[in-house]
Scaffold this active site. Structure first.
Site, PDB file in Angstrom:
ATOM      1  N   SER A   1       4.874  -6.353   5.159  1.00  0.00           N
ATOM      2  CA  SER A   1       6.199  -6.626   5.724  1.00  0.00           C
ATOM      3  C   SER A   1       6.943  -5.394   6.196  1.00  0.00           C
ATOM      4  O   SER A   1       7.987  -5.530   6.847  1.00  0.00           O
ATOM      5  CB  SER A   1       7.044  -7.381   4.696  1.00  0.00           C
ATOM      6  OG  SER A   1       6.467  -8.637   4.407  1.00  0.00           O
ATOM      7  N   THR A   2       6.459  -4.195   5.890  1.00  0.00           N
ATOM      8  CA  THR A   2       7.106  -3.004   6.445  1.00  0.00           C
ATOM      9  C   THR A   2       6.981  -2.970   7.964  1.00  0.00           C
ATOM     10  O   THR A   2       7.697  -2.213   8.626  1.00  0.00           O
ATOM     11  CB  THR A   2       6.494  -1.716   5.860  1.00  0.00           C
ATOM     12  OG1 THR A   2       5.088  -1.673   6.142  1.00  0.00           O
ATOM     13  CG2 THR A   2       6.719  -1.642   4.352  1.00  0.00           C
TER      14      THR A   2
END
Length: 563
Positions: free
Chosen positions: A276-277
């Site tokens: 999700s970064t």
């Protein structure tokens, strides 16, 4: 009878004495003149050398030039230097004592070396080293055995006075004194060149900040029973690396017996799907392209997104429609995939290429891995890469990308060299300045109101994004093996530094409230690092300042909002 008078003899004697005295005075004067002439000649010669001859000065200067240049941090703290060290060598043909006895005595001095190995060395046919880089007390102990078959040659030795600090950055040298890995390997010629080795090589690393990052990440990896970790602190405007660490680590002073796997730099050489970064990159690209024109636009996240027989799910389903800030705050895979789908393959791929996620990370080290780049950029790949699956890069790739995300939209290569008054590396625009400003707001909201709350360092205005990605394995992804990452920047009202912390396979235990995700494992490390290292980097807490997010906070649904 007449008396004889001898007065003329006294007169002659006095005359002779006067003549001798005069001669002595003349000789003394001549001698003094000779001394004066010699002194004048030497003085004029010295004056000539001082004024006109520079060769002797160069020779005297080179007498103090080390065989290999020192490596220092940005403040001049020595990280590597060359000294005259002792080695212990045995010449078996000269030994007088019983070989069994010698092996026993040597094993007492070097218990980490087996007795059988030592016996083989003292029983061999050729001279061999018992120990290179021997400590003074070890030299004294072997000398005390009293056998002429041992000698103690002085050799140039590379010393790392800070022990394992920044080990993966520095690397190490081989027995011939040449660099193998790290800065030692990358700048080997610079470090041994006669023209440059007299000047220390100044790195961008700050030893104090490096110590903070290493201690906090090491404590987390140990407490979470993880298999390793990686961390980097990067100047967002210059690309200078203030700190870089990889765990497990090693001591470059003691390579013998260490695990070669510990010498692998996870920041530049290990590849990870960072989950999700990646979502902020997707949102930024969509804002830049005009695909997302309003933060208030809502997307369906009521149920998993079905695509080509595959379902995209959220880890913590909201089961409602989400706007853009909520998408990042709650880290929705479903909505991010919808945004990526609307953005399209070409623009998604172009964005990743502009961040150089399709090549080795840019830094001076030789240890740089080539990313796992998707072979097929079909529709489903476009959607999954939007939330960090199906593409694997290094933590350094991520750090450089986040620097561009928050610094006004300019991507620059990372560097380990102290720039000082030099201009930073040439950058290029990858995001619009307005998009970067919007992303600073959104990243700050993730920490103040979303999954990154445990990275909140009072007064430092931290912003960032969590990422908890399952590691791929045989037959698919392994649900119980996570790579937990938090990518952050501070202070978000005027970003100075990016901090990326990655923990490899943390265990959910009491230390993390039973959780393995980045919000509970990596985010707290960032908080501790920022609070300790911020003032060292010239960033001080100020709770009277913050990013203005007043136009976005009304968009957040707070009634019954999940943590």
């Amino acid at each position: 009878m007449n008396t004889l008078v001898v007065r003329p003899t006294r007169v002659r004697t006095a005359g002779v004495r006067q003549q001798i005295l005069l001669t002595a005075q003349q000789r003394l004067m001549i001698l003094m003149l000779l001394f004066a002439a010699a002194f004048l000649l030497v003085s004029m010669r010295l004056l000539y050398f001082a004024l006109f001859d520079t060769s002797s000065g160069q020779q005297s200067a080179t007498a103090f030039v080390p065989a290999r240049a020192d490596i220092v941090d940005r403040n001049g703290v020595p990280l590597a230097r060359t000294i005259d060290g002792y080695s212990i060598r045995v010449v078996p043909s000269k030994l007088l004592n019983n070989r069994q006895y010698l092996a026993d005595e040597l094993h007492k001095i070097f218990p980490e070396t087996s007795r059988e190995e030592l016996l083989a060395k003292v029983s061999g046919s050729r001279p061999t080293y018992i120990r290179r880089r021997a400590l003074p007390d070890q030299v004294a102990a072997v000398n005390a055995i009293g056998d002429v078959g041992f000698d103690f040659p002085r050799e140039k030795e590379r010393l790392y006075p800070q022990l394992s600090l920044a080990a993966h950055v520095l690397g190490f040298t081989n027995a011939e004194g040449h660099g193998v890995t790290g800065v030692e390997g990358a700048f080997d010629q610079r470090l041994i060149d006669k023209a440059t080795r007299g000047d220390p090589l100044a790195l961008s690393i700050d030893a104090r900040v490096q110590g903070v990052l290493e201690s906090e990440l090491s404590a987390a990896v140990s407490n979470l029973e993880a298999i390793g970790g990686a961390g980097i602190i990067l100047d967002v405007h210059t690309g200078e690396v203030a700190a870089m660490t990889s765990l497990p680590t090693f001591n470059p002073n003691k390579l013998t017996g260490s695990d070669p796997a510990t010498r692998r730099n996870a920041v530049t050489y290990n590849l990870y799907e960072l989950g999700s970064t990646f979502k902020p990159f997707t949102v930024a690209a969509a804002i830049d392209a005009g695909t997302v024109t309003s933060m208030a636009r809502r997307y369906d996240a009521t149920q998993p997104l079905a695509i080509a027989g595959f379902k995209i799910r959220d880890s913590h389903p909201s089961r409602r429609w989400l706007n853009v800030p909520e998408t990042l705050i709650h880290s929705s895979n479903i909505v991010t995939a919808r945004i990526a789908d609307e953005l399209g393959r070409d623009k998604m791929e172009a964005m990743f290429r502009s961040l150089e996620f399709d090549g080795r990370p840019h830094i001076e080290l030789k240890e740089r891995a080539f990313p796992l780049w998707p072979k097929d950029w079909g529709r489903i790949t476009t959607m999954t890469t939007g939330y960090g699956h199906g593409i694997a890069v290094t933590p350094l790739h991520l750090a450089s990308g986040y620097a561009a995300l928050v610094n006004g939209g300019i991507w620059r290569p990372a560097t380990l060299m102290k720039l000082g008054d030099k201009a930073p590396p040439q950058g290029r625009r990858v995001f619009k300045a307005a998009t970067s400003a919007r992303m600073r707001q959104l990243l700050r909201l993730i920490v103040s109101d979303g999954t990154g709350k445990q990275a909140e360092a009072p007064g430092f205005r931290v912003g960032g994004k969590t990422g908890s990605a399952e590691k791929p394995g045989a037959g698919g992804y392994r649900r119980h093996s996570l790579v937990s990452t938090f990518a952050a920047a501070f202070p978000m009202d005027n970003p100075r530094y990016v901090v990326v912390v990655m923990i490899d396979e943390p265990k959910g235990n009491a230390y993390s409230s039973g959780q393995r995700t980045a919000g509970y494992t990596a985010a707290p490390v960032v908080k501790k690092v920022v609070m300790r290292a911020g003032p060292m980097l010239g960033v001080f807490p100020d709770e009277s300042r913050d990013v203005d997010v007043s136009e976005l906070t009304p968009l957040l649904w707070r009634n019954g909002e999940e943590e």
